[in-house]
Design an enzyme around this catalytic site. Structure first.
Site, mmCIF file in Angstrom:
data_model
loop_
_atom_site.group_PDB
_atom_site.id
_atom_site.type_symbol
_atom_site.label_atom_id
_atom_site.label_comp_id
_atom_site.label_asym_id
_atom_site.label_seq_id
_atom_site.Cartn_x
_atom_site.Cartn_y
_atom_site.Cartn_z
ATOM 1 N N HIS A 44 37.914 40.027 44.381
ATOM 2 C CA HIS A 44 36.741 40.798 43.986
ATOM 3 C C HIS A 44 36.849 41.158 42.513
ATOM 4 C CE1 HIS A 44 39.828 43.741 45.234
ATOM 5 N NE2 HIS A 44 39.413 44.377 44.147
ATOM 6 N N HIS A 128 37.698 40.820 35.737
ATOM 7 C CA HIS A 128 38.829 39.998 36.160
ATOM 8 C C HIS A 128 39.003 40.112 37.670
ATOM 9 C CE1 HIS A 128 40.615 43.979 35.877
ATOM 10 N NE2 HIS A 128 41.534 43.551 36.730
#
EC number: 3.1.4.58
Length: 191
Positions: A44, A128
């Site tokens: 995620h 990220h």
């Protein structure tokens, strides 16, 4: 009762499959067995980490995150490249409308703050997706270099998700955090 929560963007199954294929090759690099690789269920892009949140704050948090989603248009994104934070975390980056993703992160943080949730001090948002962690100092540069040319197919980010993180049981080898989407809100079509 309290829940450990964060707002996130989740990659679709197709992008996760592409990433899994690339990471399969990285696991053959020297020293890869010393890394704790995250699984697909844990992939995620965290927008706003809220930590432990009291259940009583959930109704207002849901309302505010819903408004944040409603005010942010859907946007294209792809997984691209990689890097590392120090010698402990390896990540895959994002490419697409980074400005819109940053805006969604800022709105998610604001929603949490206005609900009364204490969130970490604001620092520039770097999208990220963590793919591995090192238990001890590890030179992650070869892995980041191997990810440099990686690029998934593009998809339309059309949902903001509120995710609950269940920490692993201490002392259980190989145990990973478990994530469950508590709620999600659609982002409006930009057209």
């Amino acid at each position: 009762m309290r829940m450990r929560l964060f707002a996130a963007v989740l990659p679709p199954p197709r992008a996760a499959e592409e990433l899994a294929e690339v990471l399969g090759g990285l696991r053959d690099l020297p020293g890869a067995t010393g890394l704790r690789w995250t699984g697909r269920a844990g992939w995620h892009f965290t927008l706003a980490f809220m930590g432990e949140v009291d259940d009583g704050l959930l109704p207002e948090l849901r309302e505010r995150l819903g408004r944040a989603a409603h005010r942010t248009p859907a946007f294209p994104l792809r997984l691209r490249g990689g890097g590392h934070f120090g010698r402990r975390a390896l990540w895959v980056g994002a490419d697409g409308e980074a400005a819109t993703m940053r805006l969604l992160a800022e709105r998610s943080l604001a929603a949490a703050r206005r609900t009364g949730i204490t969130v970490d001090a604001h620092r520039p948002y770097t999208p990220h997706l963590t793919v591995a962690r090192a238990r001890e100092d590890t030179d992650l540069r070869p892995y980041a270099e191997a990810l440099r040319s990686f690029e998934s197919l593009s998809w339309q980010v059309d949902r903001l998700c509120l995710v609950r993180s269940n920490l692993p049981v201490r002392g259980v080898r190989g145990e990973q955090p478990r994530y469950e989407t508590v709620e999600s809100w659609p982002l409006p079509d930009p057209g």
